[in-house]
Every structure is written in structure tokens, then in C-alpha cells.
Enzyme design. Sequence first.
Site, PDB file in Angstrom:
ATOM      1  N   GLY A   1      27.334 -22.778 -46.809  1.00 40.65           N
ATOM      2  CA  GLY A   1      28.022 -23.839 -47.548  1.00 40.65           C
ATOM      3  C   GLY A   1      29.517 -23.862 -47.372  1.00 40.65           C
ATOM      4  O   GLY A   1      30.205 -24.618 -48.073  1.00 40.65           O
TER       5      GLY A   1
ATOM      6  N   GLU B   1      25.467 -16.833 -44.698  1.00 40.73           N
ATOM      7  CA  GLU B   1      24.718 -17.620 -43.703  1.00 40.73           C
ATOM      8  C   GLU B   1      25.300 -19.021 -43.515  1.00 40.73           C
ATOM      9  O   GLU B   1      24.670 -20.006 -43.889  1.00 40.73           O
ATOM     10  CB  GLU B   1      23.243 -17.692 -44.108  1.00 40.73           C
ATOM     11  CG  GLU B   1      23.050 -18.011 -45.576  1.00 40.73           C
ATOM     12  CD  GLU B   1      21.598 -17.951 -46.046  1.00 40.73           C
ATOM     13  OE1 GLU B   1      20.815 -17.179 -45.484  1.00 40.73           O
ATOM     14  OE2 GLU B   1      21.280 -18.693 -46.991  1.00 40.73           O
ATOM     15  N   PRO B   2      26.470 -19.111 -42.920  1.00 41.40           N
ATOM     16  CA  PRO B   2      27.074 -20.436 -42.733  1.00 41.40           C
ATOM     17  C   PRO B   2      26.431 -21.210 -41.582  1.00 41.40           C
ATOM     18  O   PRO B   2      25.992 -20.616 -40.609  1.00 41.40           O
ATOM     19  CB  PRO B   2      28.532 -20.118 -42.384  1.00 41.40           C
ATOM     20  CG  PRO B   2      28.495 -18.758 -41.784  1.00 41.40           C
ATOM     21  CD  PRO B   2      27.319 -18.029 -42.387  1.00 41.40           C
ATOM     22  N   GLY B   3      26.406 -22.516 -41.728  1.00 35.24           N
ATOM     23  CA  GLY B   3      25.945 -23.392 -40.658  1.00 35.24           C
ATOM     24  C   GLY B   3      27.102 -24.276 -40.219  1.00 35.24           C
ATOM     25  O   GLY B   3      27.785 -24.014 -39.231  1.00 35.24           O
ATOM     26  N   ARG B   4      27.384 -25.293 -41.049  1.00 37.12           N
ATOM     27  CA  ARG B   4      28.398 -26.286 -40.723  1.00 37.12           C
ATOM     28  C   ARG B   4      29.716 -25.684 -40.237  1.00 37.12           C
ATOM     29  O   ARG B   4      30.303 -26.133 -39.258  1.00 37.12           O
ATOM     30  CB  ARG B   4      28.698 -27.115 -41.976  1.00 37.12           C
ATOM     31  CG  ARG B   4      29.890 -28.049 -41.837  1.00 37.12           C
ATOM     32  CD  ARG B   4      30.420 -28.449 -43.201  1.00 37.12           C
ATOM     33  NE  ARG B   4      29.312 -28.876 -44.029  1.00 37.12           N
ATOM     34  CZ  ARG B   4      28.801 -30.094 -44.009  1.00 37.12           C
ATOM     35  NH1 ARG B   4      29.332 -30.992 -43.220  1.00 37.12           N
ATOM     36  NH2 ARG B   4      27.782 -30.409 -44.765  1.00 37.12           N
TER      37      ARG B   4
ATOM     38  N   ARG C   1      24.812 -38.940 -41.556  1.00 33.80           N
ATOM     39  CA  ARG C   1      25.625 -38.426 -42.670  1.00 33.80           C
ATOM     40  C   ARG C   1      26.405 -39.513 -43.414  1.00 33.80           C
ATOM     41  O   ARG C   1      26.444 -39.513 -44.647  1.00 33.80           O
ATOM     42  CB  ARG C   1      26.571 -37.324 -42.197  1.00 33.80           C
ATOM     43  CG  ARG C   1      25.835 -36.117 -41.603  1.00 33.80           C
ATOM     44  CD  ARG C   1      26.757 -34.947 -41.375  1.00 33.80           C
ATOM     45  NE  ARG C   1      27.125 -34.306 -42.623  1.00 33.80           N
ATOM     46  CZ  ARG C   1      28.285 -34.438 -43.203  1.00 33.80           C
ATOM     47  NH1 ARG C   1      29.239 -35.179 -42.682  1.00 33.80           N
ATOM     48  NH2 ARG C   1      28.530 -33.828 -44.341  1.00 33.80           N
TER      49      ARG C   1
ATOM     50  N   TYR D   1      25.184 -39.598 -47.189  1.00 31.87           N
ATOM     51  CA  TYR D   1      26.064 -38.943 -48.170  1.00 31.87           C
ATOM     52  C   TYR D   1      27.416 -39.628 -48.298  1.00 31.87           C
ATOM     53  O   TYR D   1      28.307 -39.087 -48.948  1.00 31.87           O
ATOM     54  CB  TYR D   1      26.392 -37.507 -47.749  1.00 31.87           C
ATOM     55  CG  TYR D   1      25.254 -36.674 -47.234  1.00 31.87           C
ATOM     56  CD1 TYR D   1      24.194 -36.330 -48.071  1.00 31.87           C
ATOM     57  CD2 TYR D   1      25.266 -36.200 -45.930  1.00 31.87           C
ATOM     58  CE1 TYR D   1      23.169 -35.540 -47.584  1.00 31.87           C
ATOM     59  CE2 TYR D   1      24.237 -35.408 -45.452  1.00 31.87           C
ATOM     60  CZ  TYR D   1      23.189 -35.088 -46.280  1.00 31.87           C
ATOM     61  OH  TYR D   1      22.178 -34.310 -45.820  1.00 31.87           O
TER      62      TYR D   1
ATOM     63  N   CYS E   1      18.736 -51.774 -37.843  1.00 27.05           N
ATOM     64  CA  CYS E   1      18.549 -52.905 -38.749  1.00 27.05           C
ATOM     65  C   CYS E   1      18.587 -52.479 -40.211  1.00 27.05           C
ATOM     66  O   CYS E   1      17.589 -52.543 -40.926  1.00 27.05           O
ATOM     67  CB  CYS E   1      17.238 -53.598 -38.444  1.00 27.05           C
ATOM     68  SG  CYS E   1      17.308 -54.342 -36.824  1.00 27.05           S
TER      69      CYS E   1
ATOM     70  N   TYR F   1      24.818 -31.006 -38.411  1.00 28.01           N
ATOM     71  CA  TYR F   1      23.924 -31.981 -39.038  1.00 28.01           C
ATOM     72  C   TYR F   1      24.022 -33.356 -38.375  1.00 28.01           C
ATOM     73  O   TYR F   1      24.007 -34.378 -39.045  1.00 28.01           O
ATOM     74  CB  TYR F   1      24.184 -32.055 -40.556  1.00 28.01           C
ATOM     75  CG  TYR F   1      24.048 -30.699 -41.219  1.00 28.01           C
ATOM     76  CD1 TYR F   1      22.789 -30.123 -41.376  1.00 28.01           C
ATOM     77  CD2 TYR F   1      25.159 -29.980 -41.633  1.00 28.01           C
ATOM     78  CE1 TYR F   1      22.654 -28.856 -41.938  1.00 28.01           C
ATOM     79  CE2 TYR F   1      25.039 -28.716 -42.194  1.00 28.01           C
ATOM     80  CZ  TYR F   1      23.773 -28.164 -42.343  1.00 28.01           C
ATOM     81  OH  TYR F   1      23.637 -26.922 -42.885  1.00 28.01           O
TER      82      TYR F   1
HETATM   83  N1  LLP Z   1      21.613 -21.350 -46.288  1.00 28.57           N
HETATM   84  C1  LLP Z   1      20.723 -22.127 -46.886  1.00 28.57           C
HETATM   85  C2  LLP Z   1      19.658 -21.548 -47.691  1.00 28.57           C
HETATM   86  C3  LLP Z   1      20.818 -23.510 -46.755  1.00 28.57           C
HETATM   87  O1  LLP Z   1      19.954 -24.293 -47.369  1.00 28.57           O
HETATM   88  C4  LLP Z   1      21.863 -24.048 -45.987  1.00 28.57           C
HETATM   89  C5  LLP Z   1      22.003 -25.496 -45.829  1.00 28.57           C
HETATM   90  C6  LLP Z   1      22.772 -23.180 -45.358  1.00 28.57           C
HETATM   91  C7  LLP Z   1      22.624 -21.834 -45.556  1.00 28.57           C
HETATM   92  C8  LLP Z   1      23.895 -23.671 -44.493  1.00 28.57           C
HETATM   93  O2  LLP Z   1      24.769 -24.491 -45.202  1.00 28.57           O
HETATM   94  P1  LLP Z   1      26.143 -24.948 -44.466  1.00 28.57           P
HETATM   95  O3  LLP Z   1      27.000 -23.763 -44.255  1.00 28.57           O
HETATM   96  O4  LLP Z   1      25.788 -25.626 -43.210  1.00 28.57           O
HETATM   97  O5  LLP Z   1      26.788 -25.910 -45.422  1.00 28.57           O
HETATM   98  N2  LLP Z   1      22.733 -32.117 -44.157  1.00 28.57           N
HETATM   99  C9  LLP Z   1      23.815 -31.805 -45.058  1.00 28.57           C
HETATM  100  C10 LLP Z   1      23.898 -30.332 -45.314  1.00 28.57           C
HETATM  101  C11 LLP Z   1      22.605 -29.767 -45.848  1.00 28.57           C
HETATM  102  C12 LLP Z   1      22.588 -28.286 -45.895  1.00 28.57           C
HETATM  103  C13 LLP Z   1      21.245 -27.760 -46.226  1.00 28.57           C
HETATM  104  N3  LLP Z   1      21.242 -26.347 -46.369  1.00 28.57           N
HETATM  105  C14 LLP Z   1      25.127 -32.358 -44.492  1.00 28.57           C
HETATM  106  O6  LLP Z   1      25.119 -32.905 -43.403  1.00 28.57           O
HETATM  107  O7  LLP Z   1      26.149 -32.312 -45.153  1.00 28.57           O
END
Ligand code: LLP
Length: 883
Positions: A710, A746-749, A785, A789, A816, A845
Site C-alpha cells: 500500500g 509487500e509493496p506492489g505499486r 484506474r 477510482y 462505448c 495496475y
Molecule cells: N498486499 C495485499 C494483501 C494486497 O491486497 C495488496 C493490494 C498489496 C499487498 C499491494 O498493494 P500496493 O502496494 O500495490 O498498493 N487496483 C488498485 C490497487 C488495488 C490493490 C489491491 N491489493 C489501484 O490501481 O489503485
Amino acid sequence: MPDESTDWVVLKFGGTSVSTRREWDTIVRLAREHLDDGARPFVVCSAVSGVTRTLKRLLEAALQDEHEPVLDEIRRTHLDLADALDVDGEALLDEYFEELEQLALGASLTKQINSPFRARVLGLGELMSTTLGAAYFEQQGLTADWQDARQILRAEHDPRAPERQRYLAATCHHEPDPALQQNLAGSDADLALTQGFIAGTESGETALLGWGGSDTSAAYFAAKLEAERLEIWTDVPGLFTANPREIPSARLLRQLDYEEAQELATTGAKVLHPRCIDPVQQAGIPLHVRSTQEPDLSGTVVTGGAATAGAQVKGIATRRDLTLVSMDTLGMWQEVGFLADAFAAFKEYDLSVDLVATSETNVTVSLDPATDDRPRPGVVDALVNDLKDFCDARAQAACASISLVGHNIRSVLHELGPALEVFDEQNVYLTTQASNDLNLTFVIDEAQVTRLLRELHAQLFDARGEDTLFGPTWRELHDEAERSPPVGPAWWKNRREDLLDAADESAPAFVYDERTLREAAHSARETLPAVDRMLYALKANAHPDVLRIFEEAGLGFECVSPGEIERVRSVFPDLDPDRILFTPNFAPREEYAFGLENAGVVTLDNMHPLEHWSDLFEDREVFLRLDPGRGRGHHEHVRTAGPEAKFGIAPDELDRCQELLQDAGATVVGLHAHLGSGIKRPRTWTETAVFLAEHAERFPAAHIVNVGGGLGVAERPGGVHLDLDDVNEHLARFRRAHPDLEVWMEPGRFLVASAGVLLARVTQKKRKEAVQYVGVETGMNSLIRPALYGGYHRIVNLSRLDDPPAQLAEVVGPICESGDVLGHSRRLPATEEGDVLLVANAGAYGRVMSSRYNLRDPAGEVMLRAEEEAESSGGCDRRLTDR
Ligand code: LLP
């Protein structure tokens, strides 16, 4: 020449909008556009900026025989404007200058200024500005039918009203006026032009409509003409969620209904005069608020139907310089007539009461801010003295009100909870919520209002994206920053040629920059030494090369489906399963079985698997995902904790959970929580760790706290960056307090967002009314996105990166759905079919959330190798993956 059935559009221009040639050119252009559209403009103008104030000064000076210099000043202002407009000011205005001189002389001789006299003098500003305007229209080739507003607007005659009100704050009749309509329709002129602010009394004298009365005049004219619409042209491009000059992150409100606009105007937003709404509301005429400085912006549209957006706070208005009068009435309990007596006293002192709050023994009211015409302190003292005859009264000056405005505010009170924390440790003197359910108002010390407004606005609106209701922020519309380098590493500027080549070959495409990905992984490891283990959440971007880069950097992988586990295993067949963490949610039994085989750790976020499939977990080590009770993140859809989110086990279920674990023979080795996505508050992960540590005490084998992902990234120019050093500092403190616990994250974004861009070619352009559209070959099917959102992604024209901005455009895709918008109101240079637009921050994402909606393939993916390697391999080596 327009025929008689032509629809009228009433356009009102305020003081700053009639003060320079540039502005008059805009007025002429707007009038022409309406004529081209088949409508007929009825133009209402204020006095030139500052002139009404100078006329007031003239009256005061005349009493001292010092009016000559002020007269000169007024002449100069108008003659300068006439010169700029290239019209003969002397000839056009001589009569008015003469009249003004006579009036000033009269006041200096009689030493008396009554209300009718004052109205006559102050009304001259509008007569002069419109006289110059009519001449300028003629000079520009349009004939203007100059009308004296005093002949059209009749002030209502209320013999009981004080003279001051009748002459200086009049209200007017505004029923449809067939005679006026016929008269104007019969004219040969292209348009009609008249004055705001002034009306005529029954005996033909001048009456004024009070402060800001030009808006009200325009609304009266619109109602009388049964106009198609009323356009109020001012110096801001509409109504905002707060005063944008105080809160640059305030968002433009694209639409409001009459009641909401009324409430915002009444509670402090100074863009519209509160009295101008009723006439157009009664007649059902749409009201548009727009800016002469930015005529291409569509502004705010006020109509009867905008309340459908559901209950929500749409704006915050503040009023300063309020005085509270508090009346304790203990002895009067259940006494009849107390309020009547009290309010009679207010009336006697001509004080208008605004807010009222009552209890059994106290009545507190607020008084409107003092105005020039109504000095305050002495009057209030006298009032309080009188009130003391029948209650214990006291006054408190220097108060301010903050109002949250929006329909059905009572039904969203529960959502306001966190925002209202800003009032913590704050004296709130009075709270009101009227039965029309349009506002919730707090009265506090004036000294605190700026701070509270800023905090409250941040809480309520900062996380909001653009949509059909909320437009761009003031900062986005005006800041130089919007035109300067974007947030985050703008690697794409340096790789422009490579990107244009990539677009030639494979647009629409997501392009990822290898070097930026490596740097992101490196910087996350370097700046967060307090994190023992970093797992990449590959739901953000599962491209094999992205995974390779992160594997090399030593990261593990957080997977949420067998598909993601399989992706990891197919890219790294020999990877130690311990580097894979599996966090399913509402998944079927077989997925847990698969995860237990293929991942080092499985996280349980519900008790159902233990209750029904306990055999799977015998002798297994598991993580538990707990719900800390409150989510965070950039949008409600991505907040993953709290009662409304489907994730995690509530702490009060842990006793039962422990029993089930014991029955199944499973051991908890770690606890997990993930609050949401796009969080920029550095303390968040440490608060999660503390929460998890508290509960870890009941699981003797638990030695890991996984604080989730997050981590937010700045998206907008001027947006807030998450301070990683700060995140680390908090976590390091936690580590010192809990040396036995490992911290995982556990970062993603955060790792991939800025490393990716979406490239798409322009397909078509079109203009509809005031809105310019630029279409590109892919839209929400590639990047959902913005639609889902209100996510913000900077958009530039890569083919013309150095060209100056020339338009504000809606950037839309080919899908459309009306929601298929990649960016609202974006500043773009003159843009042509075939140009390549770059949508920034699209590495997270993007492709993973894409679809084949409308059976349109989403953008493919291209990896841009780091330059050194590219050079040695003779150019940029790109790899295309499946599309
Ligand atoms: N860990 C868990 C359990 C999660 O559910 C998520 C994301 C992450 C880690 C990674 O979160 P991040 O660091 O990427 O924020 N589609 C949305 C974001 C949804 C995230 C879902 N879970 C967007 O485009 O903003």
C-alpha cells in the site's frame, strides 16, 4: 438577424471581466459563438473593477469638499479603458461625467446623502461600463441594443421596508415578461446589453440590488426572458469544493443542484450571490458559472437534477467575522414568548440572525458579518444590554463558521467520523444542522478557521479523483507545476525517441523502463533497512521481466491466486518456495491445497478453511490475516480493512480461531494485515505492526509481522510523496521495542508505478459545446484506474513534448461507455491525429487490470532495456509479450 423565436442566453460579466480589452474581446467572442449557435445574447455587465468602491469614496470625499481628485480618478479609469478599446471615451461618457460632477457638488453643498441619492451615484458605474461596451461591440461589427436596466427591472415596493433597504438592497419582480420579450425580439440588433446591480423604483428613481447584485440582476433578466440559460462569467472557473485561493487542492464542482449552490453561496462561497439562484430555480433555467480568463473550461453547471450523485459532502464553505450571542434562559424554562422577545430585540437593532442553536435553557445565535453599512461593536453591546432585561446574554466576537455542504448530509454522518477528528481539542461553540439537510455547520474561533479548513478539506477531498461531479483541482488548472516536470522520475523524457519508435512498432503499448524498475527495488531495500523481508505484490504488474528484475534484487513474491504462483514458478523454475507467500481471499479449497504445495507460506484471512477443510492444515505453519478495524488508501474500493471490507479476521474472533487452529493441528508463525493501497502516511505500517504485535502474544510460535503493502506514490504535480525514511524510522523504533519479531512488507505499486507508461495514438478530435475531446486508440480496456477510482495519470503529447499548451481536453478512449476517459481537462498542445500521447505512472495496475471489453485487445507490453545495454546491442532492445 435572429428571428423572433430565437432563444435568449443571458451572459453576466463581473467587474474584473469588463476591465481590459482582453476581457472585452472574450465577451465579443462569446457573444459571437452564441449567435453562431442560433441563440441571442443578452449581456449584463458590472461596473469596471473598483469603480463602485471609488464612487462610495467620492460620496465621502464630497462631504469634505474633496471630491475633485476622486472624480478625476473615475474619469481616468474610464478614459483609459476607452483608449484601450479604441472608442471615443470623452464623447461617449461626457454626459455621465457631468452628472457625476453635479451630484458630487450637490452632496458637498447639502452635506447630506440619503439612500436614493447614494443609489443614483453608485449606479453610474454600470451605466458607464455598458456605454463603453456597446460602442466596442459596434466597433467589432456587432450591433448592441443598449438597454437601461432601470426601465426593465422594477424594484418591489414594500412601504414597510426601511428606505435603506428599498434603495440599496432592493428585490425585483421577475415573472416572465412578454412585453420585454416582444420588444427585444423586434430589435434589429445582434444582441442586447444592459447593466447589472441597478433597477428602477415605481417613481423612476435608481435602486440598487445590494452587494453582488449583478448576479441577481442577470437571474432576473433570465427569468423575465425565459432564457435558455444563464451564464455567470467571473474570475474563477466555477464553484469549488472550498475557496480555491485558500485551498489550492480544492476541486472544481462540475455540477450542483440549485439548493446546493444556494447553500454554498449562502454559507460563504463568494462566487455567486445567494439571491441569484431563486429566480432561475423557479424558472428552471440552467445556470453556468465560468471564467473569462479561461473561457475553454466548462465550469460549474447548476440545474435541478444534479442531486442524483447521491449523498456526499460537495463543498466546505467558511464565514469569518461572525459574532455569537448566547442567551441563558434558566428562569424562562417553559416560558411562552421568550424567543419572540429576544428576536424582537435583534430586529430593533437591525441585526440579521444567521445560525440558531437552542437547548432547554440556552439559545445561541450567530450574527452575519459586519458590513460597511452596518458597523458592529457598539450595536451588539447595546443589544446585549437590552437582552439582559430578560436573560443572561453575552456576545463573543471573532468567530467563524465552517459548513460542510451537500444533499442528505445526515445520511453520511457516519462517513464523516474520521474527518471530524480535526475538531479534536478545538472549542466548537455551536453546531447546526438545519432540517433541509443541506449543511452541517460548526462555529469556532476565527483564528483557527484556516487551519481547520485545510485539514478538513484534506480529509474529505484529497483522496478523491476526478469524475463527472468533481473536476480538476485549482492547482492543476493554474500551477506552473502542471507544465513543469512531473512527479517521480520522468525517465520517459530522456527516452523519448525510443518511446516514439516503440509506439511506431507496437502502440498501443505499456512500456516499462528497466533502469527505473531496478532503481525502485534498490531504493526500497536501501531506504527500508528496518524491513527484514520485502515481497513484491505481483498483482500490480506480472510481466516476466519485471519479476526477473525483482528476483535479482532479492525480493520475494506475494501471490493471491494459483495463476500468480504459476507465473512465478514458470519464470523461476528453481525458486525456493519460501520466497513465495500466498494470500488468497474467498478462494476454493483446491487453491489452498495448491498453495500449500507450491508456496512457502499460506495466509488465512477467514475461519472457513479451518472450520471446513481442517485436514489441509494438519502440521502446517500458517499466517493469519487480521483486520485492524480501519482501512486506508486512495479510494474506498482499495481500502481493505474495517467492517466494510471483506478481508481479514476481526480480533474478537481470535479465541474461536485459536480453538480451530488447535483442532486442525496448525501453527501460526506470522500475523498479517494490509490496510489498503496508495497510503502516504508514514506511521501507518508501524501502527499495523504494533497492532499485530499485540495479538502475536497469544500465538507462541508467531515471530513475523507482515505489515502489508500500500505504499503510495505521488501522482499529481505537487502531490505528496510518501517519505520512506520516515516510514523506516518508525519501523526501526518498533524493531527496537520488539527485537524478537521480524517485519515483512509487500509493496506492489510503489515498485512499478512510475516505471511504466501507456502509449496510445490520437485517433480523432472533436469539440462539443465548450468541451474539447481528444480520442486515443485505447482506453478503459487498457487502463481502468481513471474510470474505476477516478485515478489521476499525467498525460502528455509525446510527439510534441515542447509545444506550449493550447487547449484543455478530455482525453478519451474508443470504448462505448461515457466513463471511458483517461484524463479530464488536460492541458495539451495543439494535437493532431497520429500524435502519440503518453499516460504516465501506468506501470502498476495497468495491463494486469485490462480487459477485452468491446472485444478490443488491450495495449501490449514492451520492456525498454537500460541504455548501456541498449547501446552495446545497437539500439533499444525491446521484447514484446503476448497481447
Ligand atoms: N498486499 C495485499 C494483501 C494486497 O491486497 C495488496 C493490494 C498489496 C499487498 C499491494 O498493494 P500496493 O502496494 O500495490 O498498493 N487496483 C488498485 C490497487 C488495488 C490493490 C489491491 N491489493 C489501484 O490501481 O489503485
